[in-house]
Write a protein that holds these residues in place. Structure first.
Motif, PDB file in Angstrom:
ATOM      1  N   TYR A   1       0.843  -1.206   0.000  1.00 39.78           N
ATOM      2  CA  TYR A   1       0.000   0.000   0.000  1.00 39.78           C
ATOM      3  C   TYR A   1       0.875   1.252   0.000  1.00 39.78           C
ATOM      4  O   TYR A   1       1.805   1.361   0.809  1.00 39.78           O
ATOM      5  CB  TYR A   1      -0.906   0.015   1.241  1.00 39.78           C
ATOM      6  CG  TYR A   1      -1.876  -1.151   1.260  1.00 39.78           C
ATOM      7  CD1 TYR A   1      -3.089  -1.085   0.577  1.00 39.78           C
ATOM      8  CD2 TYR A   1      -1.565  -2.338   1.942  1.00 39.78           C
ATOM      9  CE1 TYR A   1      -3.971  -2.154   0.561  1.00 39.78           C
ATOM     10  CE2 TYR A   1      -2.439  -3.417   1.946  1.00 39.78           C
ATOM     11  CZ  TYR A   1      -3.638  -3.319   1.245  1.00 39.78           C
ATOM     12  OH  TYR A   1      -4.506  -4.381   1.223  1.00 39.78           O
TER      13      TYR A   1
ATOM     14  N   ARG B   1      -9.548   5.563   5.614  1.00 36.74           N
ATOM     15  CA  ARG B   1      -9.042   4.348   4.961  1.00 36.74           C
ATOM     16  C   ARG B   1      -7.521   4.233   5.123  1.00 36.74           C
ATOM     17  O   ARG B   1      -6.989   3.139   5.333  1.00 36.74           O
ATOM     18  CB  ARG B   1      -9.419   4.406   3.474  1.00 36.74           C
ATOM     19  CG  ARG B   1      -9.000   3.179   2.718  1.00 36.74           C
ATOM     20  CD  ARG B   1      -9.545   3.229   1.287  1.00 36.74           C
ATOM     21  NE  ARG B   1      -8.859   2.246   0.474  1.00 36.74           N
ATOM     22  CZ  ARG B   1      -8.289   2.489  -0.693  1.00 36.74           C
ATOM     23  NH1 ARG B   1      -8.333   3.702  -1.216  1.00 36.74           N
ATOM     24  NH2 ARG B   1      -7.689   1.539  -1.354  1.00 36.74           N
TER      25      ARG B   1
ATOM     26  N   THR C   1      -5.613   1.178   7.018  1.00 31.01           N
ATOM     27  CA  THR C   1      -4.591   0.417   6.278  1.00 31.01           C
ATOM     28  C   THR C   1      -3.280   0.411   7.056  1.00 31.01           C
ATOM     29  O   THR C   1      -2.612  -0.631   7.163  1.00 31.01           O
ATOM     30  CB  THR C   1      -4.391   1.044   4.875  1.00 31.01           C
ATOM     31  OG1 THR C   1      -5.656   1.039   4.213  1.00 31.01           O
ATOM     32  CG2 THR C   1      -3.371   0.274   4.063  1.00 31.01           C
TER      33      THR C   1
ATOM     34  N   ASP D   1       1.571  -7.648   4.680  1.00 32.59           N
ATOM     35  CA  ASP D   1       1.180  -6.397   4.025  1.00 32.59           C
ATOM     36  C   ASP D   1       2.164  -5.305   4.446  1.00 32.59           C
ATOM     37  O   ASP D   1       2.448  -5.142   5.639  1.00 32.59           O
ATOM     38  CB  ASP D   1      -0.231  -5.978   4.479  1.00 32.59           C
ATOM     39  CG  ASP D   1      -1.304  -6.753   3.723  1.00 32.59           C
ATOM     40  OD1 ASP D   1      -0.960  -7.505   2.792  1.00 32.59           O
ATOM     41  OD2 ASP D   1      -2.485  -6.610   4.093  1.00 32.59           O
TER      42      ASP D   1
ATOM     43  N   HIS E   1       6.387  -4.214  -8.327  1.00 32.31           N
ATOM     44  CA  HIS E   1       5.831  -4.586  -9.635  1.00 32.31           C
ATOM     45  C   HIS E   1       6.668  -5.687 -10.274  1.00 32.31           C
ATOM     46  O   HIS E   1       6.131  -6.661 -10.806  1.00 32.31           O
ATOM     47  CB  HIS E   1       5.779  -3.370 -10.567  1.00 32.31           C
ATOM     48  CG  HIS E   1       4.649  -2.439 -10.258  1.00 32.31           C
ATOM     49  ND1 HIS E   1       3.333  -2.789 -10.432  1.00 32.31           N
ATOM     50  CD2 HIS E   1       4.634  -1.166  -9.773  1.00 32.31           C
ATOM     51  CE1 HIS E   1       2.551  -1.770 -10.074  1.00 32.31           C
ATOM     52  NE2 HIS E   1       3.327  -0.779  -9.663  1.00 32.31           N
TER      53      HIS E   1
ATOM     54  N   PRO F   1       0.922  -6.912  -6.105  1.00 26.98           N
ATOM     55  CA  PRO F   1      -0.008  -5.812  -6.395  1.00 26.98           C
ATOM     56  C   PRO F   1       0.313  -4.577  -5.541  1.00 26.98           C
ATOM     57  O   PRO F   1       0.607  -4.699  -4.347  1.00 26.98           O
ATOM     58  CB  PRO F   1      -1.377  -6.384  -6.012  1.00 26.98           C
ATOM     59  CG  PRO F   1      -1.195  -7.860  -5.912  1.00 26.98           C
ATOM     60  CD  PRO F   1       0.240  -8.103  -5.553  1.00 26.98           C
ATOM     61  N   VAL F   2       0.245  -3.410  -6.180  1.00 24.51           N
ATOM     62  CA  VAL F   2       0.518  -2.143  -5.489  1.00 24.51           C
ATOM     63  C   VAL F   2      -0.780  -1.336  -5.441  1.00 24.51           C
ATOM     64  O   VAL F   2      -1.408  -1.101  -6.474  1.00 24.51           O
ATOM     65  CB  VAL F   2       1.616  -1.331  -6.214  1.00 24.51           C
ATOM     66  CG1 VAL F   2       1.864  -0.009  -5.505  1.00 24.51           C
ATOM     67  CG2 VAL F   2       2.900  -2.148  -6.311  1.00 24.51           C
ATOM     68  N   VAL F   3      -1.181  -0.931  -4.244  1.00 29.77           N
ATOM     69  CA  VAL F   3      -2.462  -0.237  -4.061  1.00 29.77           C
ATOM     70  C   VAL F   3      -2.195   1.182  -3.555  1.00 29.77           C
ATOM     71  O   VAL F   3      -1.639   1.359  -2.467  1.00 29.77           O
ATOM     72  CB  VAL F   3      -3.332  -0.982  -3.016  1.00 29.77           C
ATOM     73  CG1 VAL F   3      -4.664  -0.267  -2.816  1.00 29.77           C
ATOM     74  CG2 VAL F   3      -3.544  -2.427  -3.444  1.00 29.77           C
TER      75      VAL F   3
ATOM     76  N   LEU G   1      -3.229   4.672  -1.849  1.00 35.56           N
ATOM     77  CA  LEU G   1      -4.273   5.318  -1.033  1.00 35.56           C
ATOM     78  C   LEU G   1      -4.084   6.808  -1.211  1.00 35.56           C
ATOM     79  O   LEU G   1      -3.250   7.429  -0.569  1.00 35.56           O
ATOM     80  CB  LEU G   1      -4.167   4.906   0.442  1.00 35.56           C
ATOM     81  CG  LEU G   1      -4.944   3.615   0.759  1.00 35.56           C
ATOM     82  CD1 LEU G   1      -4.158   2.400   0.339  1.00 35.56           C
ATOM     83  CD2 LEU G   1      -5.298   3.556   2.215  1.00 35.56           C
TER      84      LEU G   1
END
Ligand code: SAM
Length: 304
Positions: A2, A17, A21, A73, A97, A102-104, A106
């Motif tokens: 994240y 959020r 996180t 995480d 990557h 996966p890169v999320v 915020l």
């Protein structure tokens, strides 16, 4: 993984959020762990921190990728604003990557975007240049290279170099409109509009005004009217393949020169060439006839 934006100054700007996180992550990679502690304590986040800064980003990224592979995480933050925007983090994100993780993002505070949104300068297209080189000669070279940039320019600068930057901008960009965004979201917040000389005057009007964090924005370069020579080259090429009206329309679109001027030049070029050219129906015709057709007010022979 994240990528979490954190406040620029006002702690209330952390999104719910983002807080959740950060609290749920196994580890937070922070630019400066001591700097981020007060924010995390304020929100009751007890997640362990590791440092990730420009001097250890390669080695630390490898360790964090290992942890991500094990199923942990990881949340990435920087001292303020959005990680990887003039801040550490881009290498870790690229490594994630490359490792298929996966890169999320915020999304949240970012000084460049906040300043642009409050500047009133065109945001249709903008160029984020971050920090220009610190050395005066290299800074002036960088600014000179940006003189013809049509997009709104966004620059970051350290407070002790801001006056020197503005002096250079005043000298090179003259009365080009600009904006200064100071201490966004903080007590001494201000967003000031004017050309660089006016911004300098504002800074100097009160002692201590140059202290704090700043974003400088500069209006993009106005469209450059095509020089007569450029216009002639363009029109000559267009007239060789297009009827006059269409050639003029195309030349106006490309050069952004006034239609009357383009039209006059097109006629002059046709006359000078003295050779038959394409009429609007696409057939060969003499210049006189073409002038008559194209000039609405003409009473010349060709028009009759
Ligand atoms: N990652 C951050 C972001 O998302 O904006 C930028 C970090 S960069 C190291 C720090 C620079 O951002 C400062 O020198 C200043 O130009 C700008 N900046 C950061 N916080 C600011 C604020 N509250 N007001 C105005 N500019 C700010």
């Amino acid at each position: 993984m994240y990528v979490v934006a954190t406040p620029l100054g006002n702690l209330a700007d952390l999104s719910p959020r983002a807080r959740d996180t950060l609290a749920a992550a196994a580890v937070i990679a922070a630019e400066d762990t001591r700097h981020s502690k007060p924010l995390l304590t304020h929100y009751g986040v007890r997640t362990p921190l590791v440092a990730l800064h420009e001097h250890n980003e390669a080695a630390q990224s490898a360790r964090l990728i290992e942890r991500l592979h094990q199923g942990d995480d990881v949340a990435l933050i920087s001292d303020a604003g959005t990680p990887a925007i003039s801040d550490p983090g881009q290498r870790l994100v690229a490594a994630a990557h490359a490792a298929g993780i996966p890169v999320v993002p915020l999304p949240g505070p970012c000084a460049a975007v906040a300043a642009l949104s409050a500047s009133g300068l065109s945001s249709a297209r903008f160029a984020f240049e971050g920090f220009l080189p610190a050395k005066p000669s290299a800074r002036r070279t960088a600014l000179t290279a940006l003189l013809d940039e049509p997009r709104t320019l966004i620059l970051y600068e350290a407070p002790h170099r801001l006056t020197a930057l503005l002096e250079d901008v005043a000298q090179l960009f003259g009365d080009r409109e600009a904006a200064l965004a100071k201490e966004l979201t903080k007590l001494h917040e201000a967003v000031i509009r004017g050309h660089a000389e006016a911004l300098l005057a504002w800074l100097r009007a009160e002692p201590g005004r140059e202290r704090g964090e700043f974003v400088l924005l500069i209006e993009g370069a106005p469209p450059r009217p095509a020089a007569e020579d450029d216009l002639d080259v363009l029109l000559t090429r267009l007239l060789a393949v297009l009827p006059l009206k269409q050639a003029v329309t195309a030349a106006v679109a490309v050069s952004q020169a006034p239609r009357n001027r383009v039209y006059r030049r097109a006629l002059a070029l046709q006359q000078a060439a003295g050779s038959p050219t394409l009429d609007d129906a696409g057939s060969r015709t003499g210049n006189r006839a073409r002038q008559g057709e194209e000039s609405p007010g003409s009473t010349g022979r060709g028009a009759r």
